[in-house]
Design an enzyme around this catalytic site. Sequence first.
Site, PDB file in Angstrom:
ATOM      1  N   PRO A   1      43.258  37.932  39.375  1.00 21.73           N
ATOM      2  CA  PRO A   1      44.494  37.708  40.126  1.00 21.73           C
ATOM      3  C   PRO A   1      44.284  36.851  41.372  1.00 21.73           C
ATOM      4  O   PRO A   1      43.463  37.175  42.217  1.00 21.73           O
ATOM      5  CB  PRO A   1      44.940  39.115  40.514  1.00 21.73           C
ATOM      6  CG  PRO A   1      44.217  40.027  39.601  1.00 21.73           C
ATOM      7  CD  PRO A   1      42.924  39.342  39.275  1.00 21.73           C
ATOM      8  N   GLU A   2      44.981  35.721  41.439  1.00 22.44           N
ATOM      9  CA  GLU A   2      45.015  34.888  42.632  1.00 22.44           C
ATOM     10  C   GLU A   2      46.423  35.039  43.225  1.00 22.44           C
ATOM     11  O   GLU A   2      47.167  35.919  42.811  1.00 22.44           O
ATOM     12  CB  GLU A   2      44.676  33.441  42.254  1.00 22.44           C
ATOM     13  CG  GLU A   2      43.285  33.349  41.622  1.00 22.44           C
ATOM     14  CD  GLU A   2      42.878  31.947  41.173  1.00 22.44           C
ATOM     15  OE1 GLU A   2      43.555  30.973  41.525  1.00 22.44           O
ATOM     16  OE2 GLU A   2      41.875  31.841  40.457  1.00 22.44           O
TER      17      GLU A   2
END
Length: 281
Positions: free
Chosen positions: A2-3
């Site tokens: 997850p960014e």
Amino acid sequence: MPELPEVETMVRGLRPALVGQTLHRLTIHDPFLLQGCTAEEIERQGGGAKVTAVDRRGKWVVIALGGCRGSIVIQPRMTGGFWLVPPDRPQHVRVSFGLKRPERTVWFCDARRLGKVAWYATVDDAEAAFARSQGPDALIITPDDLALRLSKTSRGIKPTLMDQKILAGIGNIYADEVLFQSRIHPERPASSLTAEEHNRLHAAIGEVLNRAIAAEGSSFDAGYRTVLGLEGGFLAQNAMYGRGGKPCPGCGGAILKTKIAGLIGRPTHYCPTCQPAIGIR
Ligand SMILES: [Zn+2]
């Protein structure tokens, strides 16, 4: 992993399910993820509290509780994610939020247990903790602040963009896309960028991240899913990441997949024609 776009997608998915709802019960299933608080403390603060807001700071999810119950901060890190539908791997549930009306459960799962769960007495305390450990959010940073921060390091621009203390939210996939869109070679020393390149870069950061949010992020392997267990769509429309050897959408030449200094173990994709190696030894 997850960014910023994936965490923003989580927050947008959680908001309608959580905001305004009372937590019937908050359960910590795995105290290993806790930072600076005990399971008893966080369960006591969360139990019976009303959720007043769900927001994102960089790659942090901040769940604000009413009635002076503080804020729960969850960092999904590598493999964390929220589920509004029953998770496909229930053995990876680390936190569950039991809601009263309608009666339902929201789960936080994390296969590799690298995520972090913390509790802060106030939203200001959570903000201060964020400010201590991260640079400004990549969607909020001003062009001048970005230019100033980049001017202070001669490291390559790609690892610099991925340094969360410089700006928060950009990882490997989006760094490749942002640099392609701004026509900057990933190994350019950050301090060598011109004013025009700073402007191109700032615009590309906003454009790429917002496009990725609209696509609900990037999924590959068994990694990130939306809160409904669906894959994000960004890697079906991006230009660089995962496209080594394929034609560049800018010039038609082959996209190079390589490794660069400061990013051992993670691939870099760029176009040697559209992103020329100016001033690189
Ligand atoms: Zn090209």
